[in-house]
Design an enzyme around this catalytic site. Structure first.
Site, PDB file in Angstrom:
ATOM      1  N   ASP A 182       0.734  -1.263   0.000  1.00  0.00           N
ATOM      2  CA  ASP A 182       0.000   0.000   0.000  1.00  0.00           C
ATOM      3  C   ASP A 182       0.773   1.332   0.000  1.00  0.00           C
ATOM      4  OD1 ASP A 182      -1.807  -2.014   0.160  1.00  0.00           O
ATOM      5  OD2 ASP A 182      -3.170  -0.926   1.425  1.00  0.00           O
ATOM      6  N   GLU A 419      -2.156  -5.256  13.878  1.00  0.00           N
ATOM      7  CA  GLU A 419      -1.911  -5.296  12.434  1.00  0.00           C
ATOM      8  C   GLU A 419      -0.406  -5.137  12.169  1.00  0.00           C
ATOM      9  OE1 GLU A 419      -4.058  -2.183  10.499  1.00  0.00           O
ATOM     10  OE2 GLU A 419      -3.721  -2.994   8.483  1.00  0.00           O
TER      11      GLU A 419
HETATM   12  C1  9WN Z   1      -6.490  -1.826   1.187  1.00  0.00           C
HETATM   13  C2  9WN Z   1      -6.386  -6.068   4.942  1.00  0.00           C
HETATM   14  C3  9WN Z   1      -5.507  -5.197   4.056  1.00  0.00           C
HETATM   15  C4  9WN Z   1      -4.162  -5.886   3.714  1.00  0.00           C
HETATM   16  C5  9WN Z   1      -3.199  -4.921   3.032  1.00  0.00           C
HETATM   17  C6  9WN Z   1      -3.064  -3.688   3.922  1.00  0.00           C
HETATM   18  C7  9WN Z   1      -4.432  -3.032   4.110  1.00  0.00           C
HETATM   19  C8  9WN Z   1      -6.261  -2.029   2.707  1.00  0.00           C
HETATM   20  C9  9WN Z   1      -6.465  -0.671   3.356  1.00  0.00           C
HETATM   21  O1  9WN Z   1      -5.303  -3.965   4.724  1.00  0.00           O
HETATM   22  O2  9WN Z   1      -4.931  -2.598   2.857  1.00  0.00           O
HETATM   23  O3  9WN Z   1      -6.502  -3.043   0.558  1.00  0.00           O
HETATM   24  O4  9WN Z   1      -7.649  -0.294   3.473  1.00  0.00           O
HETATM   25  O5  9WN Z   1      -5.487  -0.016   3.656  1.00  0.00           O
HETATM   26  O6  9WN Z   1      -2.151  -2.787   3.352  1.00  0.00           O
HETATM   27  O7  9WN Z   1      -1.948  -5.554   2.847  1.00  0.00           O
HETATM   28  O8  9WN Z   1      -4.389  -6.979   2.881  1.00  0.00           O
HETATM   29  O9  9WN Z   1      -5.677  -6.499   6.066  1.00  0.00           O
END
Ligand code: 9WN
Length: 451
Positions: A182, A419
């Site tokens: 991200d 997380e």
């Molecule tokens: C966008 C769910 C996800 C992970 C990603 C992490 C974060 C989402 C966000 O959360 O991304 O997809 O809303 O920021 O970066 O690696 O899969 O845990």
């Protein structure tokens, strides 16, 4: 919040409780509030966690994800939960408009239009290994599951090796930062070139759940993320058009390294399910091609691989965990591997003298863009540590692997199933009760006497 460390015995029960908390019957929320849908690579790690509790439930996690696979073979990055209120997570299904725009979407299931790293074959193989150790009906169920999973995984990998690598370079092209890590600083330069056009007014939902803004991407980045989705929509999610015209196309070494490792797992799966010899030969070629792609992006001076920005024609020379793609891939070059381990242990990564635990930070502290509290710009992520632990074992580096496992379990017993974690203080950040964090904990706890 950090608390008195819990014993490893209690940690297992707590990790299982987090999976149950997020359990939706046939799939698992990535996190209770921040991420109320099914995410692609989260689901793979989550399935590994379930495998320790219930083989059938582990298989079901991936089955639900496979049901959302596009006709092209793409496994989408989010499978939307229709029961979640529209303002709970943004952007929701109505923003992506996949079912209106693409002929390739699955029927009656709403998904995003992006993808995430292909860790799924690694997870399917791990589920099978765990079930074999249990034996009996679990082992038989896992055999049946591999037969079911194999065509989905083969189609997924084929998609990545064609639609996302039409020139056969061995590197996977990504079209959006949400496909990789991200808000990694790897994307900053490419994003800074994006001229954001007219966007409908929107309200970010992520910062309702994580109120400390220093942990999340900036508003400017968010506008760029959304604008890139608008451009993908304008091209109706057509990969060939996007590859040719989209302003953001990056050959992502991390994704590519994971694909090589996942093809290794697919080879194992192909043997168990008795796939035809042509399939096995094809997967072998895919692995070789992937290694060649990574070797082309090797930086001998820094001892890492760097992504390549296809629009600017430049490598992205920023030290992050992605630089260890050859280690993840299982590079056939002993020289590259030895060099990777040196960099991995150095003060630029796990060996930083002020780190609370010797775990890899998402971005190296030597980078000016390093921010120890911000998401992908510095914090350590347990699921990534799992991937390194797994890769180090495969490379015969059992001592290093064990250091990661022990340090991670200490981190989790002090900070809970966060997380991500601040690398100097060990403070848990982002969402709590994050499902993939709990899942890898279960695998680490079970590994005490099996690896
Ligand atoms: C966008 C769910 C996800 C992970 C990603 C992490 C974060 C989402 C966000 O959360 O991304 O997809 O809303 O920021 O970066 O690696 O899969 O845990």
């Amino acid at each position: 919040m950090q608390h008195e460390p819990v014993s490893f015995a209690d940690l297992g029960a707590r990790a299982a409780a987090v999976l149950h908390l997020n359990d939706q019957g046939e799939w698992t929320k990535a996190a209770p509030n921040l991420y109320p849908h099914q995410w692609s690579w989260d689901a793979a790690f989550i399935a590994i966690g379930w495998a320790h509790l219930d083989t059938a439930r582990a298989a079901q996690e991936l089955r639900t994800l496979f049901a959302a696979q596009w006709r092209t073979g793409k496994i989408p990055h989010i499978v939307f939960n229709p029961d979640v209120a529209a303002d709970h997570y943004f952007p929701d299904a109505s923003f992506w408009e996949c079912s209106h725009r693409s002929p390739d979407v699955p029927e009656a299931i709403e998904t995003s239009g992006l993808l995430q790293p292909p860790v799924h074959a690694i997870a399917a193989w791990r589920i099978w290994e765990i079930a074999q150790r249990k034996g009996g009906a679990d082992a038989e169920d896992a055999d049946a599951f591999l037969r079911e999973a194999y065509p989905h995984l083969r189609a997924w990998h084929r998609y990545l090796l064609t639609a996302r690598d039409p020139e056969g370079t061995g590197l996977v092209a990504t079209f959006h930062p949400w496909e990789g890590l991200d808000n990694s600083p790897r994307w900053d330069k490419a994003l800074s070139r994006i001229q954001v056009g007219a966007l409908a007014p929107f309200t970010r939902a992520d910062i309702k759940h994580v109120q400390d803004l220093s942990q999340r991407p900036t508003d400017d980045d968010y506008r760029r993320y959304l604008w890139l989705v608008e451009l993908l929509k304008q091209r109706n999610y057509d990969d060939a058009a996007i590859y040719a015209e989209h302003p953001y196309v990056i050959q992502d070494v991390f994704m590519s390294g994971i694909l090589v490792a996942a093809n290794g797992a697919l080879q194992n799966i192909a043997s168990v399910v008795g796939a035809p010899a042509e399939d096995r030969e094809l997967i072998r070629e895919w692995i070789e091609r992937g290694h060649r792609g990574l070797a082309a992006r090797w930086d001998a001076e820094r001892g890492v691989t760097f992504d390549f920005d296809l629009r600017s024609g430049e490598p992205i020379r920023i030290l992050t965990v992605a630089g260890f793609a050859p280690l993840i891939a299982g590079s056939p070059s002993p020289g590259h591997l030895a060099r990777q381990l040196e960099v991995f242990d150095s003060p630029a990564f796990c060996g930083h003298p002020e780190f609370r635990w010797p775990l890899p930070p998402s971005t190296s502290p030597v980078e000016p863009s390093f921010q120890p509290r911000s998401y992908w710009r510095g914090p350590t992520w347990p699921f990534l540590n799992w991937l390194f632990w797994w890769a180090l074992h495969r490379a015969g580096q059992s001592e290093r692997a064990e250091r990661i496992r022990r340090s991670s379990l200490e981190q989790l017993s002090a900070g809970g199933f966060a997380e991500y974690f601040e690398p100097f203080t060990g403070e848990p950040l982002g969402s709590s009760n994050q499902a993939w964090t709990a899942a890898v904990t279960l695998d680490w706890l079970a590994a005490a006497d099996t690896t």
